[in-house]
Design a protein around this motif. Structure first.
Motif, PDB file in Angstrom:
ATOM      1  N   LEU A 292      -7.563   4.970   5.066  1.00 59.32           N
ATOM      2  CA  LEU A 292      -6.823   4.748   6.312  1.00 59.32           C
ATOM      3  C   LEU A 292      -7.105   5.867   7.312  1.00 59.32           C
ATOM      4  O   LEU A 292      -7.249   5.619   8.518  1.00 59.32           O
ATOM      5  N   ALA A 293      -7.185   7.106   6.821  1.00 59.03           N
ATOM      6  CA  ALA A 293      -7.465   8.240   7.708  1.00 59.03           C
ATOM      7  C   ALA A 293      -8.851   8.132   8.326  1.00 59.03           C
ATOM      8  O   ALA A 293      -9.084   8.618   9.442  1.00 59.03           O
ATOM      9  N   ALA A 294      -9.761   7.483   7.611  1.00 57.94           N
ATOM     10  CA  ALA A 294     -11.123   7.309   8.133  1.00 57.94           C
ATOM     11  C   ALA A 294     -11.241   6.091   9.039  1.00 57.94           C
ATOM     12  O   ALA A 294     -12.340   5.770   9.512  1.00 57.94           O
ATOM     13  N   GLY A 295     -10.125   5.413   9.272  1.00 54.61           N
ATOM     14  CA  GLY A 295     -10.147   4.247  10.157  1.00 54.61           C
ATOM     15  C   GLY A 295     -10.592   2.969   9.481  1.00 54.61           C
ATOM     16  O   GLY A 295     -10.839   1.956  10.140  1.00 54.61           O
ATOM     17  N   GLU A 296     -10.690   2.989   8.151  1.00 51.97           N
ATOM     18  CA  GLU A 296     -11.099   1.791   7.419  1.00 51.97           C
ATOM     19  C   GLU A 296      -9.898   0.876   7.172  1.00 51.97           C
ATOM     20  O   GLU A 296      -8.753   1.314   7.162  1.00 51.97           O
ATOM     21  N   LYS A 297     -10.174  -0.391   6.976  1.00 53.80           N
ATOM     22  CA  LYS A 297      -9.140  -1.351   6.638  1.00 53.80           C
ATOM     23  C   LYS A 297      -9.004  -1.437   5.123  1.00 53.80           C
ATOM     24  O   LYS A 297      -9.966  -1.260   4.383  1.00 53.80           O
ATOM     25  N   VAL A 298      -7.784  -1.710   4.666  1.00 60.02           N
ATOM     26  CA  VAL A 298      -7.544  -1.883   3.240  1.00 60.02           C
ATOM     27  C   VAL A 298      -7.342  -3.366   2.954  1.00 60.02           C
ATOM     28  O   VAL A 298      -6.913  -4.127   3.816  1.00 60.02           O
ATOM     29  N   ASP A 299      -7.681  -3.760   1.733  1.00 62.16           N
ATOM     30  CA  ASP A 299      -7.613  -5.184   1.386  1.00 62.16           C
ATOM     31  C   ASP A 299      -6.181  -5.702   1.360  1.00 62.16           C
ATOM     32  O   ASP A 299      -5.927  -6.866   1.670  1.00 62.16           O
ATOM     33  N   SER A 300      -5.238  -4.856   0.990  1.00 62.58           N
ATOM     34  CA  SER A 300      -3.842  -5.278   0.895  1.00 62.58           C
ATOM     35  C   SER A 300      -2.933  -4.116   1.247  1.00 62.58           C
ATOM     36  O   SER A 300      -3.246  -2.962   0.939  1.00 62.58           O
ATOM     37  N   HIS A 301      -1.811  -4.420   1.894  1.00 66.68           N
ATOM     38  CA  HIS A 301      -0.836  -3.378   2.218  1.00 66.68           C
ATOM     39  C   HIS A 301      -0.008  -2.982   0.997  1.00 66.68           C
ATOM     40  O   HIS A 301       0.703  -1.977   1.032  1.00 66.68           O
ATOM     41  N   HIS A 302      -0.062  -3.789  -0.063  1.00 68.28           N
ATOM     42  CA  HIS A 302       0.674  -3.431  -1.271  1.00 68.28           C
ATOM     43  C   HIS A 302      -0.193  -3.706  -2.492  1.00 68.28           C
ATOM     44  O   HIS A 302      -0.677  -4.819  -2.683  1.00 68.28           O
ATOM     45  N   VAL A 303      -0.394  -2.673  -3.306  1.00 64.49           N
ATOM     46  CA  VAL A 303      -1.202  -2.777  -4.517  1.00 64.49           C
ATOM     47  C   VAL A 303      -0.294  -2.623  -5.724  1.00 64.49           C
ATOM     48  O   VAL A 303       0.514  -1.690  -5.793  1.00 64.49           O
ATOM     49  N   GLU A 304      -0.402  -3.544  -6.687  1.00 64.40           N
ATOM     50  CA  GLU A 304       0.365  -3.469  -7.927  1.00 64.40           C
ATOM     51  C   GLU A 304      -0.587  -3.325  -9.104  1.00 64.40           C
ATOM     52  O   GLU A 304      -1.473  -4.155  -9.295  1.00 64.40           O
ATOM     53  N   LEU A 305      -0.392  -2.270  -9.897  1.00 68.79           N
ATOM     54  CA  LEU A 305      -1.188  -2.050 -11.088  1.00 68.79           C
ATOM     55  C   LEU A 305      -0.432  -2.570 -12.314  1.00 68.79           C
ATOM     56  O   LEU A 305       0.803  -2.567 -12.344  1.00 68.79           O
ATOM     57  N   ALA A 306      -1.174  -2.987 -13.318  1.00 64.50           N
ATOM     58  CA  ALA A 306      -0.577  -3.678 -14.461  1.00 64.50           C
ATOM     59  C   ALA A 306       0.265  -2.753 -15.334  1.00 64.50           C
ATOM     60  O   ALA A 306      -0.090  -1.588 -15.558  1.00 64.50           O
ATOM     61  N   THR A 307       1.379  -3.273 -15.826  1.00 63.23           N
ATOM     62  CA  THR A 307       2.216  -2.594 -16.813  1.00 63.23           C
ATOM     63  C   THR A 307       1.990  -3.251 -18.183  1.00 63.23           C
ATOM     64  O   THR A 307       1.460  -4.352 -18.273  1.00 63.23           O
ATOM     65  N   ARG A 308       2.413  -2.552 -19.240  1.00 59.53           N
ATOM     66  CA  ARG A 308       2.330  -3.159 -20.576  1.00 59.53           C
ATOM     67  C   ARG A 308       3.390  -2.547 -21.484  1.00 59.53           C
ATOM     68  O   ARG A 308       3.829  -1.400 -21.287  1.00 59.53           O
ATOM     69  N   LEU A 309       3.789  -3.311 -22.475  1.00 58.03           N
ATOM     70  CA  LEU A 309       4.784  -2.859 -23.449  1.00 58.03           C
ATOM     71  C   LEU A 309       4.144  -1.926 -24.470  1.00 58.03           C
ATOM     72  O   LEU A 309       3.080  -2.231 -25.016  1.00 58.03           O
ATOM     73  N   VAL A 310       4.785  -0.788 -24.726  1.00 56.88           N
ATOM     74  CA  VAL A 310       4.358   0.134 -25.778  1.00 56.88           C
ATOM     75  C   VAL A 310       5.490   0.186 -26.804  1.00 56.88           C
ATOM     76  O   VAL A 310       6.580   0.694 -26.523  1.00 56.88           O
ATOM     77  N   THR A 311       5.249  -0.363 -27.973  1.00 58.74           N
ATOM     78  CA  THR A 311       6.283  -0.450 -29.005  1.00 58.74           C
ATOM     79  C   THR A 311       6.260   0.801 -29.883  1.00 58.74           C
ATOM     80  O   THR A 311       5.232   1.142 -30.465  1.00 58.74           O
TER      81      THR A 311
END
Length: 346
Positions: free
Chosen positions: A311-330
């Motif tokens: 963003l500081a370099a003036g580039e566009k981002v693909d999405s305004h919100h990024v969600e990374l995957a969660t997983r269960l650790v038993t």
């Protein structure tokens, strides 16, 4: 007033030269106190935030958080710092105070002036409750902002990084349901927190799909801190019909619940199953070790840093919100519910 406020605008209003305004902004000592006070009053009146310097020796990103450092924020900060080292940029870590009654537009403008005057190219906030005045001041200064797990529900035009909190809430609850629990409570963070809402909705969705009722008193929302787990866990376990399992909105909350159980003579997991959220170091240091939903916290920090630089370099981002995957650790804090009447406290 309308339009972008310039140094010339401030200088005219204060009756001084542009050079004098610049000296005040840069903290120069060769300005009389009366003139400095007059210029600063005009700066606040016009909510002037300035613009970041176009030429700086090195790219520097401001990383700010609210409240006290905890295991969650340390992991995210580590991810930001590691990504900054790879990108050969500097990171300055600071605290941004929570919203006080006196948090006005002029104070927000002063905060952004401090950032721009020191050459910050972007800002990253961790679980920060930013006001409309903060966001407006950042926009006027054209200072890119990326928020990790925003406390308030993210505005569509604010770039943010998070995880699949809803899916994590479902996974945690389904794990407890698969063990045979039906009396499951949720003890989460602030009700206005977007990540908390997603985790709680995942919990409710899984419970509804299983046909398991959720009494009103089985849902608590406070903060994501140990003391909140301790207090909320005590309230839940003191109910006439307490839950046999608790899904905590963070690892720290889960540890508070475990201590509340211990104080009542209950064993984890024999008498009470507990699931956390985050998979910070405390989950592995707990006794018993904590079953939890793993957030890729360091990766979230890395993505936030890389996004801020784009963003500081003036580039566009693909999405305004990024969600990374969660997983269960038993691990060891969950088990089948104890038969009725066989708990250690009975």
């Amino acid at each position: 007033m309308t339009g972008r406020v310039t140094l010339a605008t401030v200088a005219t209003s204060a009756g001084v030269s542009i050079a004098t305004v610049s000296k005040v902004l840069n903290g120069r000592s060769d300005v009389s106190e009366s003139t400095r006070a007059r210029v600063q009053a005009v700066l606040e009146e016009h909510e002037y935030v300035g613009r970041r310097p176009e030429q700086v020796d090195r790219t520097t990103v401001e990383l700010f958080y609210q409240g006290f450092l905890n295991n969650y924020s340390v992991e995210v900060i580590q991810g930001v710092v590691e990504a900054a080292q790879t990108a050969d940029v500097d990171v300055v870590v600071s605290t941004h105070p929570p919203r006080p009654p006196g948090r006005t537009a002029s104070r927000a403008a002063q905060w952004i002036r401090d950032l721009t005057s020191t050459g910050r190219r972007a800002a990253i906030g961790i679980t920060s409750d930013l006001t409309d005045a903060d966001l407006a001041a950042l926009a006027r200064a054209r200072l890119p902002l990326v928020v990790v797990d925003p406390v308030n529900v993210a505005q569509p035009d604010v770039t943010s990084v998070g995880s699949t909190n809803f899916a994590g809430g479902i996974a945690a609850t389904q794990h407890l349901l698969s063990l045979g629990h039906r009396r499951i409570a949720y003890l989460g963070g602030p009700p206005t927190s977007g990540c908390n809402q997603a985790r709680m909705n995942g919990f409710r969705g899984a419970m509804e799909a299983a046909g398991a009722p959720v009494p009103k008193e089985y849902v608590w929302t406070r903060e994501f801190l140990y003391d909140d787990g301790l207090a909320g866990g005590a309230a839940l376990l003191d109910l006439p019909e307490p839950p046999t399992a608790i899904f905590a909105g963070s690892d720290e909350v889960a540890l508070g619940v475990m201590e509340a159980a211990r104080a009542r003579g209950l064993r984890v997991p024999e008498d009470l199953s507990v699931v956390g959220f985050d998979d910070t170091q405390v989950a592995r240091l707990a006794s018993p070790q904590l079953t939890t939903i793993k957030q890729p916290l360091r990766e979230m920090g890395s993505v936030a840093l890389r996004t801020a630089l784009r963003l500081a370099a003036g580039e566009k981002v693909d999405s305004h919100h990024v969600e990374l995957a969660t997983r269960l650790v038993t691990r060891d804090s969950t088990a089948q519910p104890a038969p009725v009447g066989t708990t250690a406290a009975s």
